[in-house]
Design a protein around this motif. Structure first.
Motif, mmCIF file in Angstrom:
data_model
loop_
_atom_site.group_PDB
_atom_site.id
_atom_site.type_symbol
_atom_site.label_atom_id
_atom_site.label_comp_id
_atom_site.label_asym_id
_atom_site.label_seq_id
_atom_site.Cartn_x
_atom_site.Cartn_y
_atom_site.Cartn_z
ATOM 1 N N CYS A 14 0.829 -1.206 0.000
ATOM 2 C CA CYS A 14 0.000 0.000 0.000
ATOM 3 C C CYS A 14 0.865 1.258 0.000
ATOM 4 O O CYS A 14 0.373 2.348 -0.292
ATOM 5 C CB CYS A 14 -0.961 0.000 1.179
ATOM 6 N N SER A 15 2.156 1.130 0.360
ATOM 7 C CA SER A 15 3.087 2.238 0.084
ATOM 8 C C SER A 15 4.274 1.631 -0.663
ATOM 9 O O SER A 15 4.075 1.063 -1.737
ATOM 10 C CB SER A 15 3.489 2.999 1.353
ATOM 11 N N ASP A 16 5.469 1.680 -0.116
ATOM 12 C CA ASP A 16 6.620 1.218 -0.897
ATOM 13 C C ASP A 16 7.163 -0.126 -0.434
ATOM 14 O O ASP A 16 8.298 -0.480 -0.741
ATOM 15 C CB ASP A 16 7.728 2.274 -0.909
ATOM 16 N N GLY A 17 6.350 -0.898 0.295
ATOM 17 C CA GLY A 17 6.767 -2.247 0.673
ATOM 18 C C GLY A 17 6.508 -3.209 -0.467
ATOM 19 O O GLY A 17 5.812 -2.867 -1.424
ATOM 20 N N VAL A 124 6.180 4.124 -14.095
ATOM 21 C CA VAL A 124 6.309 4.367 -12.654
ATOM 22 C C VAL A 124 5.011 3.986 -11.938
ATOM 23 O O VAL A 124 5.018 3.272 -10.933
ATOM 24 C CB VAL A 124 6.653 5.852 -12.390
ATOM 25 N N MET A 125 3.886 4.432 -12.504
ATOM 26 C CA MET A 125 2.599 4.178 -11.857
ATOM 27 C C MET A 125 2.285 2.676 -11.852
ATOM 28 O O MET A 125 1.642 2.171 -10.931
ATOM 29 C CB MET A 125 1.462 4.964 -12.530
ATOM 30 N N ALA A 126 2.745 1.968 -12.865
ATOM 31 C CA ALA A 126 2.524 0.513 -12.911
ATOM 32 C C ALA A 126 3.215 -0.144 -11.718
ATOM 33 O O ALA A 126 2.707 -1.108 -11.148
ATOM 34 C CB ALA A 126 3.062 -0.054 -14.223
ATOM 35 N N ARG A 127 4.367 0.403 -11.328
ATOM 36 C CA ARG A 127 5.099 -0.167 -10.191
ATOM 37 C C ARG A 127 4.412 0.168 -8.870
ATOM 38 O O ARG A 127 4.460 -0.610 -7.923
ATOM 39 C CB ARG A 127 6.526 0.367 -10.146
ATOM 40 N N ALA A 128 3.777 1.336 -8.810
ATOM 41 C CA ALA A 128 3.113 1.738 -7.568
ATOM 42 C C ALA A 128 1.797 0.993 -7.389
ATOM 43 O O ALA A 128 1.326 0.807 -6.267
ATOM 44 C CB ALA A 128 2.881 3.248 -7.567
ATOM 45 N N PRO A 136 10.879 5.348 -4.301
ATOM 46 C CA PRO A 136 11.351 3.971 -4.505
ATOM 47 C C PRO A 136 10.768 3.317 -5.763
ATOM 48 O O PRO A 136 11.447 2.538 -6.427
ATOM 49 C CB PRO A 136 10.874 3.248 -3.231
ATOM 50 N N HIS A 137 9.510 3.656 -6.099
ATOM 51 C CA HIS A 137 8.921 3.097 -7.322
ATOM 52 C C HIS A 137 9.656 3.630 -8.552
ATOM 53 O O HIS A 137 9.879 2.905 -9.524
ATOM 54 C CB HIS A 137 7.432 3.452 -7.411
ATOM 55 N N ILE A 138 10.012 4.912 -8.492
ATOM 56 C CA ILE A 138 10.734 5.514 -9.622
ATOM 57 C C ILE A 138 12.125 4.877 -9.719
ATOM 58 O O ILE A 138 12.599 4.551 -10.808
ATOM 59 C CB ILE A 138 10.823 7.053 -9.454
ATOM 60 N N ALA A 139 12.742 4.666 -8.553
ATOM 61 C CA ALA A 139 14.068 4.035 -8.537
ATOM 62 C C ALA A 139 13.995 2.626 -9.137
ATOM 63 O O ALA A 139 14.847 2.249 -9.948
ATOM 64 C CB ALA A 139 14.589 3.980 -7.104
ATOM 65 N N ASP A 140 12.965 1.872 -8.760
ATOM 66 C CA ASP A 140 12.801 0.520 -9.316
ATOM 67 C C ASP A 140 12.663 0.569 -10.839
ATOM 68 O O ASP A 140 13.260 -0.241 -11.552
ATOM 69 C CB ASP A 140 11.526 -0.136 -8.751
#
Ligand code: AMP
Ligand code: FE
Ligand code: FE
Ligand code: ZN
Length: 278
Positions: A14-17, A124-128, A136-140
């Protein structure tokens, strides 16, 4: 085997976990933890699912969140415990914050594009997913698309403070976060003071109305744990602690690596009940 250990700082998808809220509760059970709190960044969406899973597994799950604030140019995180996740004030704020995070992700992607990095907002949004989008999503996404070798390089090169694609988050002052948390019936605790390297800010932060301080954290040295515990006792603050585990997809999973006794939670609950009756 059930122990008296707890972990009051955990993240989910639900956040960056990288673990679903139910899986966080399952992992906690596997580690023999007696109680946990799900403390996603600026989000309470996973709390219900974690609590339901915890009930089935026999792990107590305390509703929580980790609110992002800014103070003296520093990102300061405030942990919320025992919040009523249905309180409109808190929910409205979290919705505004989430919309702002999306706009910030757009600004970061624009900056990256100007720097010659062809990342798209969609990637990016697909990762979130359904979670609150963060760096962190952008970094991934940057790692995945081959622009950098690692998440830490992504922060070093682009996303970290003062780096060329850095964008500030929506500005919330610690005192405002404390008010939001109190209005939602919760307790406000300063997250990981050891990470800020600014112990000089502690008195002003405490003066914002904090109820407690996260003395135990996976990034605190034993000396820091001792010092923050002493500080808490001196200021009459509650002590909290947690691993800040983000799951196995984000570095080493830290669940189970810190010792936080159940007594911390009993004192928090005592303060929460007292707050309710006054
Ligand atoms: P945000 O809330 O979008 O500003 O992202 C903050 C999160 O990024 C933190 O909670 C960490 O999980 C992660 N983070 C911040 N700095 C770094 C870094 N230098 N390396 C890896 N992860 C980081
Ligand atoms: Fe995080
Ligand atoms: Fe944090
Ligand atoms: Zn955290």
């Amino acid at each position: 085997m059930m122990t008296d250990r707890i972990d009051l700082h955990l993240h989910s998808t639900c956040s960056d976990g990288t673990s679903e809220p139910e899986a966080v509760a399952r992992n906690a059970c596997a580690h023999g933890l007696k109680a946990i709190s799900l403390t996603d960044h600026d989000c309470v969406d996973g709390v219900r699912a974690a609590m339901d899973a915890g009930e089935t597994l026999g792990v107590e799950v305390i509703p929580g969140a980790e609110l992002s604030t800014t103070f003296e140019g520093k990102d300061i995180h405030i942990l919320a415990y025992f919040i009523d996740c249905a309180r409109p004030g808190l929910l409205n704020y979290l919705q505004i914050f989430r919309d702002e995070r999306q706009r910030r992700a757009e600004r970061i992607v624009n900056r990256l594009n100007q720097l010659g990095v062809g990342l798209t907002l969609e990637a990016v949004m697909a990762r979130a997913g359904d979670g609150a989008v963060g760096r962190p999503h952008i970094a991934d996404a940057l790692v995945e698309e081959g622009y950098v070798f690692s998440v830490s390089e992504a922060f070093q090169k682009y996303l970290g403070y003062n780096r060329p694609a850095y964008e500030q988050k929506y500005l919330l002052l610690p005192g405002d976060a404390v008010r939001l948390i109190h209005e939602a019936g919760g307790l406000a605790c300063l997250a990981h003071p050891g990470i800020y390297n600014r112990d000089d800010l502690l008195p002003a932060l405490v003066a914002c109305g904090l109820d407690g301080i996260e003395a135990v954290h996976s990034k605190h040295t034993p000396e820091q744990v001792r010092r923050y515990e002493e500080f808490a006792d001196l200021c009459g603050l509650l002590k909290t602690g947690g691993s800040d585990c983000h799951g196995s997809g984000r570095g080493e999973p830290t669940m189970g690596t810190v010792y936080v006794p159940y007594a911390f939670l009993e004192r928090l609950r005592g303060a929460e009940v007292k707050g309710r009756s006054t």
